[in-house]
Every structure is written in C-alpha cells, then in structure tokens.
Design an enzyme around this catalytic site. Structure first.
Site, mmCIF file in Angstrom:
data_model
loop_
_atom_site.group_PDB
_atom_site.id
_atom_site.type_symbol
_atom_site.label_atom_id
_atom_site.label_comp_id
_atom_site.label_asym_id
_atom_site.label_seq_id
_atom_site.Cartn_x
_atom_site.Cartn_y
_atom_site.Cartn_z
ATOM 1 N N ASP A 145 0.736 -1.257 0.097
ATOM 2 C CA ASP A 145 0.019 -0.013 0.012
ATOM 3 C C ASP A 145 0.861 1.350 -0.019
ATOM 4 O O ASP A 145 0.477 2.382 -0.075
ATOM 5 C CB ASP A 145 -1.068 0.013 0.960
ATOM 6 C CG ASP A 145 -0.396 0.000 2.608
ATOM 7 O OD1 ASP A 145 0.818 0.040 2.750
ATOM 8 O OD2 ASP A 145 -1.119 -0.127 3.564
ATOM 9 N N ASP B 191 -0.832 -6.263 -0.199
ATOM 10 C CA ASP B 191 -1.413 -5.562 0.999
ATOM 11 C C ASP B 191 -2.548 -5.480 1.117
ATOM 12 O O ASP B 191 -3.408 -5.177 0.268
ATOM 13 C CB ASP B 191 -0.510 -4.205 0.825
ATOM 14 C CG ASP B 191 0.458 -3.937 2.082
ATOM 15 O OD1 ASP B 191 0.482 -5.054 3.059
ATOM 16 O OD2 ASP B 191 1.239 -3.056 1.862
ATOM 17 N N LYS C 78 -1.037 -9.398 2.930
ATOM 18 C CA LYS C 78 -0.180 -8.886 4.185
ATOM 19 C C LYS C 78 -1.001 -7.961 4.990
ATOM 20 O O LYS C 78 -1.883 -7.293 4.325
ATOM 21 C CB LYS C 78 1.080 -8.188 3.728
ATOM 22 C CG LYS C 78 1.956 -7.527 4.998
ATOM 23 C CD LYS C 78 3.164 -7.133 4.675
ATOM 24 C CE LYS C 78 3.253 -5.838 3.885
ATOM 25 N NZ LYS C 78 2.645 -4.700 4.726
ATOM 26 N N GLU D 227 9.313 -4.137 10.385
ATOM 27 C CA GLU D 227 9.672 -2.872 9.949
ATOM 28 C C GLU D 227 10.262 -1.814 11.146
ATOM 29 O O GLU D 227 9.819 -1.770 11.975
ATOM 30 C CB GLU D 227 8.499 -2.301 9.203
ATOM 31 C CG GLU D 227 8.730 -0.815 8.479
ATOM 32 C CD GLU D 227 7.994 -0.166 7.625
ATOM 33 O OE1 GLU D 227 6.866 -0.778 7.380
ATOM 34 O OE2 GLU D 227 7.777 0.769 7.131
HETATM 35 O O1 KIV Z 1 3.565 -1.264 1.698
HETATM 36 C C1 KIV Z 1 4.633 -1.688 1.716
HETATM 37 O O2 KIV Z 1 5.309 -1.170 0.770
HETATM 38 C C2 KIV Z 1 5.351 -2.130 2.580
HETATM 39 C C3 KIV Z 1 6.541 -2.238 2.806
HETATM 40 C C4 KIV Z 1 7.463 -1.113 3.458
HETATM 41 C C5 KIV Z 1 6.934 -3.480 3.655
HETATM 42 O O3 KIV Z 1 4.404 -2.581 3.669
#
Ligand code: KIV
Length: 264
Positions: free
Chosen positions: A45, A84, A113, A182
């Site tokens: 995201d 995501d 995720k 993270e």
């Molecule tokens: O949205 C994204 O790119 C992420 C990464 C920072 C792991 O969640």
C-alpha cells in the site's frame, strides 16, 4: 508456469538462503524484478505514496491493490506475489475474509499482508482456515502513523521489544506464514528470527533475518524527498534499473545489504 511457493520460502529460511523481496506495482517492473532474481514481490500500500502521491498509505483502496496486483502478476511467471490489505479493509473478520478473497481471486495474489500484533490473531486464524496465506507485519505500522505520531523506530525499550516478540509468536501460532518486521533495532530482529520458524523479512530491521524488502522507488532514488535511512540508492551506484535490482538481489543474498549504516 510455476511460481515460488511457501514450502520453498520456508526451505530458504532453513537453508539460510536469504529471500530478496521488493515492492512493485506494474507489469514492466515486475518483469525486470523477476529477471534480476527477486524472489518475492509485495504489491504494497506504499503505492499510495509513491504512485498516487498521497501523504500516507491510508487512502489506498482494495480496488487499487487489485488493479496493481493484476498487473504485477501479468508481468511475471515465477515470483511469489503478496498483496497488502489496505487500511480498514480488515477492521473485522468478515471484512478481512471478503477483501482478502478479492485480492487472491481478482488480484491473483498468493498471500495477503496485514498490519498489527496479537489483536490480529483471530483474523489470521480465520483467513488461514479458509486457505488464505497471511504475512503479518510488526514494528513500524504505516497504517497507524497518526496513532504513533510519525514514522519512528519501534521496540527500542525492553517492554515493547518483549511485547513484539510475543506478538510475533502469537501470529505465527495463529497461522501466519511470513512476517515483515519494519524499523526495529537489529538485535530485536535477530531474537524474533530465532524464535520463529516462518521467514522473517526485514525493512530497516538489520541483517540478521531471513530476507529483506525495500520500497522499489526508494531503492531507485525516485521517491521525492528524503530517502529513509534504512534504504539505499542502488541506481546511483549502478546506472541502470536492471543492474540496480541485480545488485540489490546480490547484496541481500550475500548479506552485504543492509550495512550498519542502514540499521538501528
Ligand atoms: O506497503 C509497503 O510497501 C510495505 C513495505 C514497506 C513492507 O508494507
């Protein structure tokens, strides 16, 4: 056509063969990343910030992720693709199941995720019981940026570090098959990686984990503004996008990235 799968990713952890992961949002980059040897693409995201120019990831919708995920899947054949779950798309279990199902069925993702600690355990259980693999995300949670008051390193004190380890174990026990960690101190990442059997992928989390992920536009030096300390401009060193990605893959696999400069 056969894509990398979770069995192989777990084997990679067991063999200490580092997993190279990057974000991507379209077919052309997806192809370049695959050719350069990237194992996993995250349709993050983060696209809200680097593609849409938003101030945070919060405005990103499930439809946005589906659109970009489809393009990433069309541009590749072998990489493992994670989508995501956007802000509030998993606010309750029913929503989580319905939206994760769309990311898999319409977007073509192999895993979803989601951000959050032990509070997300029952959602993870519900998703995995329905055949939806889940990658958990702990440490700095960009979807909670307004609650934590900025993009800051997490888990610096003993209490929050201990809580993070417990959260990670709870999420693994609930069925999570991967963890993104993270912006946490490298020593904490090492403890989490040792405690878990699932792959732990770090971003700003040091080198003692099972793989690394960066936002593609950050590591190509394209994101406007100041680059996060934990990222690195691979394009500046190499001169072409292809060689920048290849260098990232090589440095992740050899353990040369991240260096001490990119960790906390
Ligand atoms: O949205 C994204 O790119 C992420 C990464 C920072 C792991 O969640």
């Amino acid at each position: 056509m056969s894509r990398l799968n979770l069995t192989r990713l777990r084997q990679m952890k067991a063999e200490q063969n580092k997993i190279a992961m990057l974000t991507a949002y379209d077919a052309s980059f997806s192809h370049v990343l695959e050719q350069a040897g990237v194992d996993v693409i995250l349709v993050g995201d983060s696209l809200g910030m680097v593609i849409q120019g938003q101030e945070s990831t919060l405005p990103v919708t499930v439809d946005d992720i589906i659109y970009h995920c489809r393009n990433v899947v069309r541009g590749s054949e072998k990489v493992f693709v994670i989508a995501d779950m956007p802000f509030m798309s998993y606010a309750n279990e029913g929503q989580a199941i319905a939206n994760a199902a769309r990311l898999m069925a319409e977007g073509g993702a192999q895993m979803v995720k989601l951000e959050g600690g032990a509070v997300m355990a029952s959602t993870v259980e519900q998703l995995t019981a329905r055949g939806i693999p889940v990658c958990a995300h702990l440490g700095l949670l960009p979807q909670s940026v307004h609650r934590v008051g900025g993009y800051r390193v997490q888990g610096r004190d003993a209490e929050t570090a201990e809580q993070l380890i417990l959260d990670a174990i709870t999420l693994q026990d609930a069925g999570a098959d991967m963890l993104v960690l993270e912006c946490v101190p490298a020593v904490l990442t090492a403890k989490v990686t040792k405690a878990l059997t699932i792959p732990v992928i770090g971003i700003g989390a040091g080198s003692i984990c099972d793989g690394q992920v960066l936002v593609l536009y950050d590591m190509l030096g394209l994101t406007p503004g100041k680059r996060p300390r934990f990222s690195y401009d691979f394009l500046a060193d190499t001169g072409t996008i292809q060689s920048a990605i290849s260098k990232y893959v090589a440095d992740v696999k050899s353990g040369e990235f991240p260096t001490l400069e990119q960790q906390f």
